[in-house]
Write a protein that holds these residues in place. Structure first.
Motif, PDB file in Angstrom:
ATOM      1  N   LEU A 500      14.369   3.060  -5.468  1.00  0.00           N
ATOM      2  CA  LEU A 500      13.866   4.204  -5.484  1.00  0.00           C
ATOM      3  C   LEU A 500      12.645   4.230  -3.946  1.00  0.00           C
ATOM      4  CD1 LEU A 500      13.783   7.253  -6.928  1.00  0.00           C
ATOM      5  CD2 LEU A 500      11.891   6.164  -8.169  1.00  0.00           C
ATOM      6  N   LEU A 501      12.004   3.214  -4.241  1.00  0.00           N
ATOM      7  CA  LEU A 501      11.121   3.275  -2.913  1.00  0.00           C
ATOM      8  C   LEU A 501      11.949   2.951  -1.587  1.00  0.00           C
ATOM      9  CD1 LEU A 501       8.687   0.700  -4.485  1.00  0.00           C
ATOM     10  CD2 LEU A 501       8.067   3.101  -3.875  1.00  0.00           C
ATOM     11  N   SER A 502      13.161   2.147  -1.714  1.00  0.00           N
ATOM     12  CA  SER A 502      13.949   1.846  -0.491  1.00  0.00           C
ATOM     13  C   SER A 502      14.698   2.927  -0.083  1.00  0.00           C
ATOM     14  CB  SER A 502      14.893   0.730  -0.775  1.00  0.00           C
ATOM     15  OG  SER A 502      14.236  -0.378  -1.296  1.00  0.00           O
ATOM     16  N   SER A 503      15.009   3.786  -0.833  1.00  0.00           N
ATOM     17  CA  SER A 503      16.109   5.073  -0.388  1.00  0.00           C
ATOM     18  C   SER A 503      15.409   6.157  -0.264  1.00  0.00           C
ATOM     19  CB  SER A 503      17.003   5.202  -1.539  1.00  0.00           C
ATOM     20  OG  SER A 503      16.601   5.223  -2.839  1.00  0.00           O
ATOM     21  N   HIS A 504      14.117   6.427  -0.348  1.00  0.00           N
ATOM     22  CA  HIS A 504      13.286   7.560   0.024  1.00  0.00           C
ATOM     23  C   HIS A 504      12.151   7.429   1.002  1.00  0.00           C
ATOM     24  CE1 HIS A 504      15.136   8.441  -3.833  1.00  0.00           C
ATOM     25  NE2 HIS A 504      15.136   9.799  -3.735  1.00  0.00           N
ATOM     26  N   THR A 505      11.714   8.561   1.652  1.00  0.00           N
ATOM     27  CA  THR A 505      10.774   8.415   2.634  1.00  0.00           C
ATOM     28  C   THR A 505       9.387   8.144   2.043  1.00  0.00           C
ATOM     29  OG1 THR A 505      10.516  10.919   2.510  1.00  0.00           O
ATOM     30  CG2 THR A 505      11.893   9.959   4.324  1.00  0.00           C
ATOM     31  N   PRO A 506       8.477   7.662   2.903  1.00  0.00           N
ATOM     32  CA  PRO A 506       7.147   7.002   2.164  1.00  0.00           C
ATOM     33  C   PRO A 506       6.357   8.336   1.475  1.00  0.00           C
ATOM     34  CG  PRO A 506       7.566   6.104   4.430  1.00  0.00           C
ATOM     35  CD  PRO A 506       8.705   7.101   4.228  1.00  0.00           C
ATOM     36  N   GLU A 507       6.501   9.490   2.325  1.00  0.00           N
ATOM     37  CA  GLU A 507       5.696  10.590   2.093  1.00  0.00           C
ATOM     38  C   GLU A 507       5.648  11.044   0.575  1.00  0.00           C
ATOM     39  OE1 GLU A 507       6.006  10.063   6.074  1.00  0.00           O
ATOM     40  OE2 GLU A 507       7.707  10.878   4.709  1.00  0.00           O
ATOM     41  N   VAL A 508       6.960  10.987  -0.019  1.00  0.00           N
ATOM     42  CA  VAL A 508       7.059  11.435  -1.345  1.00  0.00           C
ATOM     43  C   VAL A 508       6.422  10.689  -2.209  1.00  0.00           C
ATOM     44  CG1 VAL A 508       9.282  12.484  -0.912  1.00  0.00           C
ATOM     45  CG2 VAL A 508       9.484  10.190  -1.751  1.00  0.00           C
ATOM     46  N   PHE A 509       5.936   9.496  -2.094  1.00  0.00           N
ATOM     47  CA  PHE A 509       5.471   8.580  -3.035  1.00  0.00           C
ATOM     48  C   PHE A 509       3.775   8.641  -2.898  1.00  0.00           C
ATOM     49  CE2 PHE A 509       9.760   6.446  -2.460  1.00  0.00           C
ATOM     50  CZ  PHE A 509      10.298   6.536  -3.740  1.00  0.00           C
ATOM     51  N   HIS A 510       3.316   9.125  -1.693  1.00  0.00           N
ATOM     52  CA  HIS A 510       1.904   9.016  -1.240  1.00  0.00           C
ATOM     53  C   HIS A 510       1.027   9.501  -2.357  1.00  0.00           C
ATOM     54  CE1 HIS A 510       2.578   8.394   3.175  1.00  0.00           C
ATOM     55  NE2 HIS A 510       2.797   7.070   2.422  1.00  0.00           N
ATOM     56  N   PRO A 511       1.305  10.783  -2.966  1.00  0.00           N
ATOM     57  CA  PRO A 511       0.613  11.159  -3.970  1.00  0.00           C
ATOM     58  C   PRO A 511       0.435  10.357  -5.491  1.00  0.00           C
ATOM     59  CG  PRO A 511       2.147  12.935  -3.370  1.00  0.00           C
ATOM     60  CD  PRO A 511       2.393  11.590  -2.703  1.00  0.00           C
ATOM     61  N   HIS A 512       1.415   9.717  -5.637  1.00  0.00           N
ATOM     62  CA  HIS A 512       1.543   9.049  -6.894  1.00  0.00           C
ATOM     63  C   HIS A 512       1.260   7.301  -6.570  1.00  0.00           C
ATOM     64  CE1 HIS A 512       4.006  12.456  -7.983  1.00  0.00           C
ATOM     65  NE2 HIS A 512       4.411  11.995  -7.136  1.00  0.00           N
ATOM     66  N   ILE A 513       0.797   6.923  -5.595  1.00  0.00           N
ATOM     67  CA  ILE A 513       0.373   5.612  -5.371  1.00  0.00           C
ATOM     68  C   ILE A 513      -0.520   4.779  -6.474  1.00  0.00           C
ATOM     69  CG2 ILE A 513      -0.474   3.714  -3.649  1.00  0.00           C
ATOM     70  CD1 ILE A 513       2.137   4.516  -2.938  1.00  0.00           C
ATOM     71  N   ASN A 514      -1.550   5.774  -6.502  1.00  0.00           N
ATOM     72  CA  ASN A 514      -2.707   5.545  -7.677  1.00  0.00           C
ATOM     73  C   ASN A 514      -2.134   5.146  -9.017  1.00  0.00           C
ATOM     74  OD1 ASN A 514      -2.202   8.182  -7.817  1.00  0.00           O
ATOM     75  ND2 ASN A 514      -4.461   8.629  -8.289  1.00  0.00           N
ATOM     76  N   ARG A 544       5.090  -1.183   2.756  1.00  0.00           N
ATOM     77  CA  ARG A 544       5.712  -0.719   3.673  1.00  0.00           C
ATOM     78  C   ARG A 544       5.470   1.018   3.674  1.00  0.00           C
ATOM     79  NH1 ARG A 544      11.530  -3.511   3.714  1.00  0.00           N
ATOM     80  NH2 ARG A 544      11.739  -2.305   5.470  1.00  0.00           N
ATOM     81  N   ILE A 545       5.585   1.483   2.423  1.00  0.00           N
ATOM     82  CA  ILE A 545       5.160   2.847   2.073  1.00  0.00           C
ATOM     83  C   ILE A 545       3.664   3.375   2.446  1.00  0.00           C
ATOM     84  CG2 ILE A 545       5.008   4.442  -0.124  1.00  0.00           C
ATOM     85  CD1 ILE A 545       7.740   3.615  -0.593  1.00  0.00           C
ATOM     86  N   ILE A 546       2.934   2.456   1.969  1.00  0.00           N
ATOM     87  CA  ILE A 546       1.438   3.040   2.015  1.00  0.00           C
ATOM     88  C   ILE A 546       1.050   2.901   3.404  1.00  0.00           C
ATOM     89  CG2 ILE A 546       0.929   2.571  -0.294  1.00  0.00           C
ATOM     90  CD1 ILE A 546      -0.634  -0.018   0.488  1.00  0.00           C
ATOM     91  N   ARG A 547       1.698   1.930   4.318  1.00  0.00           N
ATOM     92  CA  ARG A 547       1.197   2.056   5.806  1.00  0.00           C
ATOM     93  C   ARG A 547       2.473   1.726   6.589  1.00  0.00           C
ATOM     94  NH1 ARG A 547      -3.196  -0.818   8.654  1.00  0.00           N
ATOM     95  NH2 ARG A 547      -3.105   0.140  10.594  1.00  0.00           N
ATOM     96  N   PRO A 548       3.408   2.734   6.683  1.00  0.00           N
ATOM     97  CA  PRO A 548       4.441   2.239   7.596  1.00  0.00           C
ATOM     98  C   PRO A 548       4.155   2.297   9.159  1.00  0.00           C
ATOM     99  CG  PRO A 548       4.182   4.731   6.839  1.00  0.00           C
ATOM    100  CD  PRO A 548       2.980   3.968   6.366  1.00  0.00           C
ATOM    101  N   VAL A 549       4.637   1.129   9.727  1.00  0.00           N
ATOM    102  CA  VAL A 549       3.907   0.975  11.261  1.00  0.00           C
ATOM    103  C   VAL A 549       4.995   1.274  12.265  1.00  0.00           C
ATOM    104  CG1 VAL A 549       2.930  -1.413  10.583  1.00  0.00           C
ATOM    105  CG2 VAL A 549       5.342  -1.212  10.895  1.00  0.00           C
ATOM    106  N   ASP A 550       6.042   1.969  11.694  1.00  0.00           N
ATOM    107  CA  ASP A 550       7.249   2.440  12.517  1.00  0.00           C
ATOM    108  C   ASP A 550       6.887   3.988  13.114  1.00  0.00           C
ATOM    109  OD1 ASP A 550       7.731   3.255  10.055  1.00  0.00           O
ATOM    110  OD2 ASP A 550      10.102   3.071  10.236  1.00  0.00           O
ATOM    111  N   LYS A 551       5.948   4.757  12.178  1.00  0.00           N
ATOM    112  CA  LYS A 551       5.713   6.147  12.692  1.00  0.00           C
ATOM    113  C   LYS A 551       4.184   6.168  12.036  1.00  0.00           C
ATOM    114  CE  LYS A 551       8.025   7.605   8.456  1.00  0.00           C
ATOM    115  NZ  LYS A 551       9.158   8.445   7.985  1.00  0.00           N
TER     116      LYS A 551
END
Length: 1228
Positions: A500-514, A544-551
């Motif tokens: 799930l984490l690998s196949s979606h953009t980081p933004e969709v997970f940000h509200p749920h990290i905690n 990689r999701i909480i701090r993407p370095v490529d953008k």
């Protein structure tokens, strides 16, 4: 008396003791003795041992009896045939004894003997005689209707024997069938079941007539009056016969299917279950014959998948809101209907399994399945019976797997989405809604099924679950934190989370990290290594999701850094953990440092020191190298200086290790370090690395050489002074590689970069002239006794000279003048002139040589040279120089092509070079002139010239496809066959293996070009086949939709045409010439390519018909079809097995044919190669499961093994296939 005989007679004496322990030990010792390969018994000992063991079968002690049975196995191969027959006779007569214990132990003895009988090939006579003896006794035992236990044992033994040695019993097949059929109506269920098993084992090797007799019997019985309890048995028998006999049922399905359909409507749940099991077997084993009935089967499956007369799902939906508060009552309500009498779940499960088989075997119906089956499956996710629900999930997973793009369809030619994918996307919200409740169920089996399904869905539709993340997170967290969750459950949940984490953009997970992070960190702290390993993989992805370095990202990662870091550090420090966890901990920490390194503060340097420690450990060094590469490449510019001084010498030492992956990883790490940390590299450290590089620059491993030279180029740019000492060590190795015939592609590119960087360092002994001399020296100083330089090395050196010249433009003009003088000089050797032309071409490609006025004449004069090599080099030079100066040279070239017919071929090669290398913009103004000129020459009688014209036309069409492709299509209507063949060949050159703008245009009109497969001219049809082959190989998506129209014409060209065979008189001899051979060859090559790229679009049985014909054709065609047969054996074994009887004879004919005694050597070699190729096909066929149950194949296999010459060839080709797999054929 020999020592063995004496020892055995002592044991036999002890076996008569009254003490059971003595008897037990003596029997055990005898068993150990019999298991030795070296033991040899004399006749008297054999007789005594056999008699004693048979007597011990009646021993009062059960353990002694069991040991006696175990002794019978090894004894079979150690005694003479008549002794084995004595054993079998006694065991068979004991089997019908009145004593139950003796019957049981004797039947065990018979099974042991059967299991140890040598295969029919090596012990033919013994096995045949023993089997016949046993069979005749068993058939007698089956007739004893009064004692069921005797019948059951007899059926068991018969099944064992038929499954292992059915071919040996062919003379008994008829009587076995006659004695088994009445057992199907036995009053005892166990007898009926075992009879069905025995019939199943009989089916694969019985004769067609016997098979028809069995099927007719079953059909007759099923057709009698209303259904009885026997109906179930007959339907079960049909399913078993279909599973075992497969294709043979196919010809009877027309009668069978309507009957089974009729029985589905009988109110008998058990009968319905067996009906669906029969359908499943038919669909799996006879896909082609079931095609007309598939719609009916699907309809029935959909009807009965929801068949649950004792339960009301609507009521459950109404009570959904109150479910949580009244859980206990609900549970009791559930239990009320899960009683033993309710068999409807078995009907639902068999219907789902049948549906899964339909989905897995009929990808061609995918869109229909999404329309009809998918909504029903989703609605059934709420199924109350756990076993059925699991199977529903599996059926849906099968549907998702079929939705993955087919092999060869990966290149998308237009923006249109696959209709199946569109339909699936519409179902995603419903799937998530149906599953999110299940994810909180107590049943782990259900939850695992959900995660399995969701994982597949995420990989088929990456990003499609983005908006449903809030619905899925609670279920994942529940499975990770629930106290009762099993290890496998946690692993499945983590595995899904990773996908799930690998196949979606980081933004969709940000509200749920905690919410997600704490349970994952908790899993990193688990005690089970597999959970830790999976959790570390998820952690890595979360970093990689909480701090993407490529953008850039607005998410604040600070609150989570300490939590992630501490959990991973604990695992990183631990030394007493599993290897997989060690590697994942290093990797995860690498991601933490490269993404969050600037927030680690004082923890950063101690962590880097741990990496250094892991680098020194042989077990973890490869992962540590990869991690250091990752950290060094981080955009955060992590400070690695404290560890570099110590790390680089260690990395340098890895370059001399044998492990290739370690060498490549180390070179990549050093390259990144040199690029990003050049200011902190001291000369001694760099020298340590340089000292290891010469050994890596070798033609034996071009990839390692390429990466090593890329590192050198990086050093030349980042620390130029460091390369001052490479002249005597590394440079000779690089130059040796330049002169290698194997140099091309990436390795050559890295050398060109290196030379350009090196010449700019201005180091002593490495100036422009020094390097030029070193490159071209071998061509100038070559003695006539030296081996000639390979053609490829001329091109490599020319590219290197051009690379140096473009880096040093000032010195380059002088070298051009020298090269022209070398070409003109009569004293220059041929090799020097060839090299000079190629260098002029490469230099002219990047520099404008318009100042050299005499160059055109020099090149045209070379076209008249007596040397073909010089002419070709001059042609290549002209093309390249024209690329560098289009305005001056292209009009000159076009004029020459029009006015110089003798030089036309060479000039067209030059033009091809220009078209290939020039952009559309540059060619725009000359397009019409080139097009007109090419069409003027497209009917040239010289095939070589026509082929170059076609290549030019194809490449020119790629420059401006929207305008030129329709014009090319228009030329198809040309009256001349030569012009048509040129146009079709030109289309072949527009089909390249990379995506191109022409693809969508080509897809729309390739059908028109493929119509030339029906052209009256033989040569046009041949080039059309070559074009089709090219499309199938490079861009199968172009032709997949047209195959139904194209295949009949393709298959038509595989047939031998007598009107194309003629006799030619050659002196006193007559020689047969087949003008259709080249066309047939092209057709078979095309068929082979379609196997790899469009297998799902082929009717395999029709395809096999052509292969079968090819097996009897000319030498070249047979060689092709043997390779195809081997490939088909691995791709679609079941279809090949169906045709075995027809395929074996041509193979046998090839393997047994002898060349006439007086034939020439080439004839013997050709026949030998044919036999080897045929044997490879036979070896591939024999690797298919249960293939030797085919009587024809078993007979041929025996023939090969019993013929010394054939057996030798067979063994040698098996050795080939183990080392290299089935030989591949390049038909591109």
């Amino acid at each position: 008396m020999s020592s063995v005989a004496y020892y055995i007679s002592n044991l036999l004496e002890k076996m008569t003791s009254t003490d059971k322990d003595f008897r037990f030990m003596a029997t055990n010792d005898l068993m150990m003795e019999l298991q030795k390969d070296s033991i040899k018994l004399d006749e008297d000992s054999e007789r005594k041992v056999v008699a004693m063991l048979l007597k011990l079968l009646e021993d009062k002690n059960g353990e002694v009896q069991n040991l006696a049975v175990k002794c019978l196995g090894p004894l079979v191969t150690k005694v003479k045939e008549y002794q084995v027959e004595t054993m079998v006779d006694t065991l068979c007569s004991n089997m019908v004894s009145d004593k139950e214990q003796l019957r049981d132990i004797s039947s065990m003895g018979l099974k042991t003997v059967i299991a140890e009988l040598p295969p029919t090939t090596s012990g033919m006579a013994l096995t045949c005689n023993v089997c016949k003896k046993i069979t005749s006794q068993l058939i007698g035992a089956l007739g004893k209707q009064d004692d069921v236990s005797v019948q059951l044992e007899a059926l068991d033994i018969l099944s064992d024997m038929l499954s292992r040695l059915s071919g040996t019993l062919s003379s008994f097949h008829s009587s076995i069938l006659t004695s088994l059929l009445p057992q199907l109506t036995s009053s005892r269920l166990a007898v009926r079941k075992r009879s069905i098993m025995a019939l199943g084992h009989l089916v694969p090797s019985c004769s067609p007539a016997l098979f028809t007799q069995l099927t007719e019997h079953l059909l007759t019985e099923l057709g009698r009056g209303p259904p009885t309890s026997n109906t179930r048995t007959y339907i079960q028998c049909l399913a078993t016969v279909s599973r075992q006999g497969g294709h043979r049922v196919g010809e009877h399905l027309q009668k069978i299917v309507p009957m089974v359909v009729k029985f589905c409507s009988v109110e008998d749940d058990e009968l319905r279950e067996y009906c669906f099991q029969a359908f499943e077997a038919f669909v799996r084993r006879c896909p082609k014959e079931m095609s007309p009935h598939i719609a009916t089967v699907i309809k029935l499956c959909l009807k009965y998948i929801t068949y649950d007369p004792n339960y009301n799902y609507d009521e459950e939906d109404d009570q959904e809101d109150s479910m949580e508060t009244e859980e206990d009552e609900d549970q009791a309500f559930d239990d009320e209907y899960s009683d033993d009498d309710d068999m409807s779940w078995k009907v639902r499960r068999s219907a789902v399994k049948c549906l899964e088989t339909v989905i897995s075997s009929r990808r061609d119906l995918l869109v229909d399945l999404y329309n009809s089956v998918c909504p029903t499956l989703v609605s059934c996710f709420k199924e109350r019976e756990e076993n059925v629900r699991t199977d529903i999930f599996l059926a849906f997973v099968a549907l998702l797997r079929q939705t993955h793009p087919a092999v060869g369809a990966t290149v998308t030619l237009d923006a249109k989405e696959d209709p199946a994918v569109t339909l699936l996307k519409k179902q995603v919200p419903l799937v998530v809604k149906a599953l999110h409740k299940q994810l909180k169920e107590k049943s782990m089996k259900s939850r695992q099924g959900c995660f399995n399904l969701l994982t597949e869905l995420a990989s088929v539709l990456p990003g499609a679950l983005g908006e449903h993340i809030p619905a899925l997170i609670p279920g994942i967290v529940f499975s990770l934190t629930d106290k009762s969750t099993s290890s496998n459950m946690k692993i499945d949940a983590l595995s899904f989370l990773h996908v799930l984490l690998s196949s979606h953009t980081p933004e969709v997970f940000h509200p749920h990290i905690n919410i997600i992070l704490p349970p994952v960190v908790q899993c990193v702290d688990d005690s089970f290594y597999k959970i830790i390993s999976e959790a570390l993989l998820v952690t890595q992805q979360m970093v990689r999701i909480i701090r993407p370095v490529d953008k850039p990202s607005s998410f604040d990662a600070k609150p989570y850094v300490k939590e992630i870091f501490s959990a991973t550090l604990k695992r990183l420090k631990a030394a007493d953990i599993d290897q997989e966890v060690k590697e994942r901990a290093i990797s995860s920490m690498g991601y933490i440092v490269s993404h969050l390194g600037d927030q680690l503060g004082g923890d950063l340097q101690p962590t880097l020191q741990i990496f250094l420690e892991r680098l020194k450990n042989e077990i973890t060094r490869l992962m540590a190298v990869k991690t250091i590469t990752l950290v060094a490449a981080s955009p955060l510019k992590i400070d690695l200086r404290p560890i570099l001084a110590e790390a680089i010498p260690i990395l340098a030492s890895f370059l001399r290790k044998k492990q290739r992956a370690l060498k490549l990883g180390t070179l990549a790490a050093l390259n990144v370090i040199v690029t990003n940390y050049s200011d902190s590299l001291k000369p001694p450290v760099i020298d340590a690395v340089l000292g290891e590089l010469p050994a890596l620059i070798q033609e034996s491993d071009m990839h390692v050489s390429q990466v090593a030279i890329t590192l050198l180029a990086g050093m030349a740019k980042a620390c130029p002074s460091s390369l001052s000492k490479i002249g005597g060590t590394i440079l000779p190795e690089v130059l040796s590689l330049v002169h290698s015939p194997l140099l091309q592609g990436g390795a050559l590119g890295s050398i060109l970069d290196f030379f350009q960087a090196l010449v700019l360092t201005k180091s002593s002994n490495m100036s422009y002239n020094d390097l030029l001399k070193a490159l071209t020296g071998p061509f100038y100083g070559a003695k006539s006794s030296d081996l000639p330089m390979h053609r490829q090395s001329y091109y490599s050196v020319a590219k290197c000279v051009a690379a140096l010249s473009s880096a040093c433009a000032k010195e380059a003009s002088g070298i051009v003048t020298n090269l022209i003088q070398e070409v003109k000089s009569s004293k220059s050797s041929e090799s020097v002139r060839i090299l000079s032309f190629l260098c002029l071409g490469e230099v002219g490609r990047s520099m404008n040589l318009s100042g050299q006025k005499e160059l055109k004449n020099v090149i045209l004069e070379a076209f008249s040279s007596s040397s073909e090599e010089i002419k070709s080099a001059a042609s290549c030079a002209l093309g390249n120089i024209c690329v560098g100066n289009l305005e001056e040279y292209l009009p000159f070239m076009l004029t020459e092509i029009g006015s110089q017919p003798k030089r036309q071929y060479l000039l067209l090669h030059s033009l091809k070079e220009v078209i290939s290398a020039s952009s559309a913009e540059r060619l725009k103004s000359h397009l019409e002139n080139i097009w007109a000129l090419l069409f003027k020459n497209c009917e040239c009688t010289e095939e070589g010239t026509r082929n170059v014209v076609a290549e030019c036309l194809g490449k020119l069409t790629l420059v401006n496809p929207s305008e030129l492709l329709p014009r090319l299509k228009k030329q198809l209507s040309s009256g001349s066959p030569l012009a048509r063949s040129t146009v079709v060949t030109a289309v072949k050159f527009t089909i390249i293996d990379q995506p191109a703008p022409i693809d969508s245009l080509l897809k729309d009109c390739i059908g028109d070009f493929l119509k030339t497969l029906q052209d009256p001219d033989l040569n046009v049809r041949r080039v059309a086949l070559v074009m089709l082959n090219s499309a199938a190989h490079n861009k199968p998506a172009l032709i997949r939709g047209l195959l139904s129209k194209v295949l009949p014409h393709l298959y038509n060209e595989t047939q031998i045409r007598r009107d194309l065979i003629r006799e030619v008189e050659m002196g006193p001899f007559k020689h047969t010439v087949d003008d259709g051979l080249d066309v047939r060859k092209a057709a078979f090559e095309c068929m082979y390519t379609l196997l790899d790229s469009c297998l799902d679009c082929l009717d395999i049985f029709e395809f096999l018909d052509r292969v079968e014909e090819g097996l009897k054709d000319h030498y070249d065609i047979r060689m092709l079809t043997f390779i195809m047969l081997a490939r088909l054996s691995s791709l679609c074994p079941s279809a090949v097995v169906q045709r075995l009887d027809r395929l074996v004879e041509p193979l046998r004919a090839t393997c047994t044919t002898k060349v006439k005694a007086g034939s020439v050597k080439q004839e013997f070699e050709k026949q030998e190669e044919l036999r080897r190729s045929a044997m490879r096909a036979v070896a591939a066929l024999l690797s298919i499961n249960e293939v030797e149950k085919s009587p024809a194949m078993a007979d041929f296999a025996n023939q090969i093994r019993s013929n010394a010459e054939m057996a030798t060839i067979f063994e040698s080709v098996q050795g080939d296939s183990i080392s290299g797999g089935v030989e591949a054929m390049d038909t591109s």
